[in-house]
Write a protein that holds these residues in place. Structure first.
Motif, PDB file in Angstrom:
ATOM      1  N   VAL A  79      19.735  34.216  41.600  1.00  0.00           N
ATOM      2  CA  VAL A  79      19.879  35.532  40.978  1.00  0.00           C
ATOM      3  C   VAL A  79      21.232  36.096  41.375  1.00  0.00           C
ATOM      4  CG1 VAL A  79      18.958  37.868  40.785  1.00  0.00           C
ATOM      5  CG2 VAL A  79      17.391  35.941  41.087  1.00  0.00           C
ATOM      6  N   LEU A  80      22.015  36.525  40.394  1.00  0.00           N
ATOM      7  CA  LEU A  80      23.282  37.184  40.667  1.00  0.00           C
ATOM      8  C   LEU A  80      23.155  38.653  40.284  1.00  0.00           C
ATOM      9  CD1 LEU A  80      26.323  37.179  41.395  1.00  0.00           C
ATOM     10  CD2 LEU A  80      26.773  36.652  38.976  1.00  0.00           C
ATOM     11  N   PHE A  81      23.335  39.542  41.257  1.00  0.00           N
ATOM     12  CA  PHE A  81      23.331  40.980  41.013  1.00  0.00           C
ATOM     13  C   PHE A  81      24.773  41.433  40.779  1.00  0.00           C
ATOM     14  CE2 PHE A  81      19.583  40.502  43.866  1.00  0.00           C
ATOM     15  CZ  PHE A  81      18.610  40.983  42.997  1.00  0.00           C
ATOM     16  N   VAL A  82      25.020  42.099  39.652  1.00  0.00           N
ATOM     17  CA  VAL A  82      26.332  42.651  39.339  1.00  0.00           C
ATOM     18  C   VAL A  82      26.173  44.165  39.275  1.00  0.00           C
ATOM     19  CG1 VAL A  82      28.280  42.626  37.750  1.00  0.00           C
ATOM     20  CG2 VAL A  82      26.868  40.574  38.005  1.00  0.00           C
ATOM     21  N   TYR A  83      26.999  44.893  40.014  1.00  0.00           N
ATOM     22  CA  TYR A  83      26.729  46.322  40.188  1.00  0.00           C
ATOM     23  C   TYR A  83      28.004  47.063  40.565  1.00  0.00           C
ATOM     24  CZ  TYR A  83      26.686  44.546  44.961  1.00  0.00           C
ATOM     25  OH  TYR A  83      27.033  43.898  46.131  1.00  0.00           O
ATOM     26  N   ASP A  84      27.935  48.388  40.474  1.00  0.00           N
ATOM     27  CA  ASP A  84      28.999  49.286  40.889  1.00  0.00           C
ATOM     28  C   ASP A  84      29.184  49.188  42.402  1.00  0.00           C
ATOM     29  OD1 ASP A  84      30.457  51.623  41.676  1.00  0.00           O
ATOM     30  OD2 ASP A  84      29.863  52.618  39.824  1.00  0.00           O
ATOM     31  N   ASP A  85      30.420  49.091  42.832  1.00  0.00           N
ATOM     32  CA  ASP A  85      30.720  48.928  44.257  1.00  0.00           C
ATOM     33  C   ASP A  85      30.145  50.065  45.106  1.00  0.00           C
ATOM     34  OD1 ASP A  85      31.934  47.455  46.353  1.00  0.00           O
ATOM     35  OD2 ASP A  85      33.601  48.868  46.386  1.00  0.00           O
ATOM     36  N   ASP A  86      29.992  51.257  44.521  1.00  0.00           N
ATOM     37  CA  ASP A  86      29.423  52.384  45.264  1.00  0.00           C
ATOM     38  C   ASP A  86      27.970  52.136  45.673  1.00  0.00           C
ATOM     39  OD1 ASP A  86      31.781  53.716  45.034  1.00  0.00           O
ATOM     40  OD2 ASP A  86      31.115  55.148  43.520  1.00  0.00           O
ATOM     41  N   LEU A  87      27.326  51.172  45.042  1.00  0.00           N
ATOM     42  CA  LEU A  87      25.913  50.899  45.314  1.00  0.00           C
ATOM     43  C   LEU A  87      25.733  49.671  46.204  1.00  0.00           C
ATOM     44  CD1 LEU A  87      24.593  51.436  41.673  1.00  0.00           C
ATOM     45  CD2 LEU A  87      24.634  53.103  43.533  1.00  0.00           C
ATOM     46  N   SER A  88      26.774  49.291  46.928  1.00  0.00           N
ATOM     47  CA  SER A  88      26.741  48.042  47.686  1.00  0.00           C
ATOM     48  C   SER A  88      25.619  47.998  48.713  1.00  0.00           C
ATOM     49  CB  SER A  88      28.093  47.803  48.373  1.00  0.00           C
ATOM     50  OG  SER A  88      29.065  47.414  47.432  1.00  0.00           O
ATOM     51  N   TYR A  89      25.360  49.115  49.397  1.00  0.00           N
ATOM     52  CA  TYR A  89      24.293  49.080  50.393  1.00  0.00           C
ATOM     53  C   TYR A  89      22.948  48.789  49.728  1.00  0.00           C
ATOM     54  CZ  TYR A  89      20.543  50.392  53.424  1.00  0.00           C
ATOM     55  OH  TYR A  89      19.363  50.356  54.124  1.00  0.00           O
ATOM     56  N   ASP A  90      22.660  49.477  48.621  1.00  0.00           N
ATOM     57  CA  ASP A  90      21.375  49.274  47.952  1.00  0.00           C
ATOM     58  C   ASP A  90      21.209  47.829  47.501  1.00  0.00           C
ATOM     59  OD1 ASP A  90      20.496  51.847  48.297  1.00  0.00           O
ATOM     60  OD2 ASP A  90      20.941  52.517  46.265  1.00  0.00           O
ATOM     61  N   TYR A  91      22.278  47.243  46.965  1.00  0.00           N
ATOM     62  CA  TYR A  91      22.159  45.877  46.467  1.00  0.00           C
ATOM     63  C   TYR A  91      22.166  44.845  47.595  1.00  0.00           C
ATOM     64  CZ  TYR A  91      21.977  46.985  41.574  1.00  0.00           C
ATOM     65  OH  TYR A  91      21.558  47.440  40.349  1.00  0.00           O
ATOM     66  N   ALA A  92      22.759  45.185  48.729  1.00  0.00           N
ATOM     67  CA  ALA A  92      22.622  44.307  49.897  1.00  0.00           C
ATOM     68  C   ALA A  92      21.163  44.261  50.340  1.00  0.00           C
ATOM     69  CB  ALA A  92      23.514  44.803  51.031  1.00  0.00           C
ATOM     70  N   LEU A  93      20.508  45.417  50.326  1.00  0.00           N
ATOM     71  CA  LEU A  93      19.085  45.471  50.682  1.00  0.00           C
ATOM     72  C   LEU A  93      18.244  44.759  49.629  1.00  0.00           C
ATOM     73  CD1 LEU A  93      16.799  46.484  52.491  1.00  0.00           C
ATOM     74  CD2 LEU A  93      16.915  48.694  51.285  1.00  0.00           C
TER      75      LEU A  93
END
Length: 339
Positions: free
Chosen positions: A184-198
């Motif tokens: 699975v590759l998550f692509v997201y806004d850099d401002d949301l990095s903590y949420d997507y790391a979790l």
């Protein structure tokens, strides 16, 4: 995303998944819809320009006129039950679709409703069974994703008002699709990095093989800011399309926009937007298409840019294309990935 997906498709069989219910169930969207209905209920959105809708969005965020989410559950119920979308969002989505078509960008399903695969309770129960969340609802409290085993603080995903945030909605959509070992590759806004790391940790604990690709926002006048703060009037997609397409044909427009936003601005977009550099990229694209040759294997070029997690790096691929000033670009690669 379009270049990444199309390039990866040359070497694998990826699935590109996006669900309009995810943004439509967020508090920010629902509160904006309510604001429009209360303050501008008489508008016929078919007659409202996308630019005017954007200005209303900025005005809403500066007004402080957002009602508590526990008073807006009727919006959530309509989205959950019928996949309902507010007329303002339908208007804007059609506008985005038109521009995706002009850019040759694959539509991820902007207007295709997909019911979420699991209920909120089912997701919380599954996470709790793996000790991945803390559920305080029986005591009138919130629900948290629990990443403490990885040294990460608790992250609230359901508030005391009962509203689930976007992370919980993503998990409702994603968990039924996870199978052990699936990448699975998550692509997201850099401002949301903590949420997507979790989110990456949680899906990994459930058997997936996650990877992440954060995308930076493009600075305007040296400042990075969200669209809700305004300042974007001269750089909307309408404006850029108008400026570019009066001077260049549709093929140069498609390739030039990719060269500028991928190869020149890069993933982190450290440089501010510059119209003169965009025009230079379009001129370069015009020459590249004119001089393109028929040799070379697109899959071979894409395969040389595959990341360890299995997806093709569009930055490396586009950099290689852009840097070959003395050699014509392969037409097959341009057609397969960039046009």
């Amino acid at each position: 995303m379009d270049a990444l997906f199309r390039a990866t498709r040359l070497v694998a069989d990826p699935e590109y998944h996006w669900n309009p219910r995810t943004p439509n169930l967020t508090g920010q969207t629902i509160q904006f819809w309510d604001y429009l209905d209360r303050r501008h209920g008489g508008l016929d959105y078919e007659d409202v320009s996308p630019h005017a809708l954007g200005r209303l969005y900025v005005r809403f965020h500066s007004s402080g006129d957002a009602l508590p989410l526990n008073t807006l559950r009727h919006y959530v119920a309509r989205v959950e039950r019928d996949g309902w979308v507010h007329p303002a969002t339908r208007r804007m989505t059609r506008h985005w679709k038109r521009h995706l078509d002009l850019l040759g960008v694959r539509d991820p399903g902007l207007r295709r409703d997909r019911p979420l695969g699991m209920s909120t309770d089912e997701v919380v129960d599954r996470l709790a069974s793996r000790r991945l969340c803390v559920d305080n609802r029986r005591h009138g409290g919130p629900v948290y994703l629990d990443g403490t085993r990885w040294g990460m603080p608790l992250r609230k995903v359901i508030g005391m008002d009962g509203h689930a945030n976007y992370l919980l909605v993503i998990l409702r959509d994603l968990l039924p699709r996870l199978v052990p070992g699936r990448r699975v590759l998550f692509v997201y806004d850099d401002d949301l990095s903590y949420d997507y790391a979790l989110l990456s940790r949680v899906t990994g604990a459930l058997g997936a093989r996650p990877a992440r690709l954060p995308l930076g926002r493009v600075p305007l006048d040296g400042t990075v800011r969200a669209s809700r703060y305004g300042g974007w009037d001269d750089v909307t997609i309408d404006r850029l399309s108008e400026l570019c397409r009066t001077e260049f044909d549709s093929t140069a427009y498609r390739l030039g926009m990719r060269l500028y936003f991928i190869a020149m601005l890069k993933r982190t977009s450290g440089e501010p937007f510059r119209l003169d550099l965009l025009r230079r990229a379009l001129s370069r694209a015009e020459r590249m298409v004119r001089d393109a040759h028929h040799g070379g294997s697109p899959s071979e070029r894409a395969g040389a840019c595959v990341k360890p997690s299995g997806w093709v790096d569009p930055y490396r691929l586009t950099d290689g294309l852009f840097a070959r000033r003395s050699r014509p670009a392969p037409l097959g690669l341009l057609d397969a990935v960039f046009l």
